[in-house]
Enzyme design. Structure first.
Site, PDB file in Angstrom:
ATOM      1  N   SER A 108       0.848  -1.146   0.068  1.00 22.09           N
ATOM      2  CA  SER A 108      -0.186   0.243   0.040  1.00 22.09           C
ATOM      3  C   SER A 108       0.802   1.240  -0.073  1.00 22.09           C
ATOM      4  O   SER A 108       2.105   0.969   0.384  1.00 22.09           O
ATOM      5  CB  SER A 108      -0.701   0.083   1.257  1.00 22.09           C
ATOM      6  OG  SER A 108      -1.598   1.321   1.380  1.00 22.09           O
ATOM      7  N   TYR A 145      -2.191  -1.066  10.382  1.00 22.86           N
ATOM      8  CA  TYR A 145      -2.273  -1.285   8.915  1.00 22.86           C
ATOM      9  C   TYR A 145      -0.854  -0.924   8.300  1.00 22.86           C
ATOM     10  O   TYR A 145      -0.114  -1.236   7.590  1.00 22.86           O
ATOM     11  CB  TYR A 145      -3.550  -0.527   8.323  1.00 22.86           C
ATOM     12  CG  TYR A 145      -3.670  -0.617   6.635  1.00 22.86           C
ATOM     13  CD1 TYR A 145      -4.106  -1.930   6.404  1.00 22.86           C
ATOM     14  CD2 TYR A 145      -3.200   0.251   5.879  1.00 22.86           C
ATOM     15  CE1 TYR A 145      -4.436  -2.139   4.875  1.00 22.86           C
ATOM     16  CE2 TYR A 145      -3.374   0.228   4.610  1.00 22.86           C
ATOM     17  CZ  TYR A 145      -4.018  -1.262   4.131  1.00 22.86           C
ATOM     18  OH  TYR A 145      -4.033  -1.333   2.654  1.00 22.86           O
TER      19      TYR A 145
END
Length: 267
Positions: A145, A158
């Site tokens: 990401s 995350y």
């Protein structure tokens, strides 16, 4: 004519019953691969994903179920796939997140996010990569990401997991860099770092920012804070990059992280 350079190869894409993972699975199928899909959803969603990958051109496609929080379940899945057809391409795409401030993050959510986003990536890699090295060809593509490159508030597990995925990939890339040859294609490990990608999951966020305008107005408002291009990426475009990384000509592209974030991480 489609270049089916992955004919005779087998790929696993985790988290591929929808979204980015499904887009990657379809792209690999179009290149001729047999595709193992894995992911959540009821039987109707699984069947729809299988049909989509089959229609994209997969030589064969099967669904392999596993709770990616459980190392034993991952080992079982990987053994079942190996019995079907040894893996040449591994795409670790499955991921979850939970957005609250650090001090309010439930411990269980931390554990689940680290397990699915990072530990499962480790387990699939440790099980698949020795066979790739023995055969002289392998591609590991970890869908990280933009949050593997930068931080954001309220996303501690995350961001930690995605930074970890990049570090893990660099170590594996170094350990396997000399496996295979130019002719065989070698064994490479790379990461793709998407910013905003157009999937059904973000439609409510777009709608919430339309303020009476068009859907495009909602997209621009959503992206304005962080993604300078003001355009989202399509899952098929992530699939195209993943597929290119599988080419033999990419044998020396390893240990890299590719931002697909419209300039987000360039700021």
């Amino acid at each position: 004519m489609t270049d089916t350079f992955l004919s005779g190869r087998t790929a696993l894409v985790t988290g591929s019953t929808s979204g980015i993972g499904l887009g990657i699975a379809q792209a690999l199928a179009a290149a001729g691969a047999r595709v193992a899909i894995n992911g959540l959803g009821d039987q109707a969603q699984v069947d729809a994903a299988l049909a989509a990958v089959r229609d994209a051109g997969a030589a064969d496609v099967r669904h392999f179920n596993a709770d990616l929080r459980d190392p034993a379940a991952i080992e079982t899945m990987m053994a079942e796939i190996d019995a079907w057809s040894p893996l040449d391409v591994l795409v670790n795409n499955a991921g979850i997140q939970h957005a609250v401030p650090l001090a309010e993050m439930p411990v269980g959510k931390w554990d689940d996010i680290i397990a699915i986003n990072l530990s499962a990536t480790f387990h699939t890699m440790r099980l698949a990569m020795p066979g790739m090295a023995a055969r002289g060809f392998g591609r590991v593509i970890n869908v990280a990401s933009v949050h593997g490159l930068v931080g954001s508030v309220n996303k501690a597990p995350y961001v930690a997991s995605k930074h970890g995925v990049l570090g893990l990939g660099k170590v594996a890339a170094l350990e396997y860099a000399a496996a295979g040859s130019r002719d065989s294609g070698g064994v490479t490990v790379n990461a793709i770092c998407p910013g905003w990608v157009e999937t059904p999951l973000i439609e409510p966020q777009i709608e919430a920012r339309r303020d009476g305008g068009s859907r495009d107005d909602g997209v621009r408002a959503l992206l304005a804070e962080k993604q300078p291009s003001l355009r989202m990426t399509l899952p098929a475009e992530i699939g195209a990059l993943a597929t290119w990384l599988c080419r033999r000509e990419a044998h020396n592209v390893t240990g890299a992280a590719f931002p697909v974030d419209g300039g987000w991480s360039a700021q």
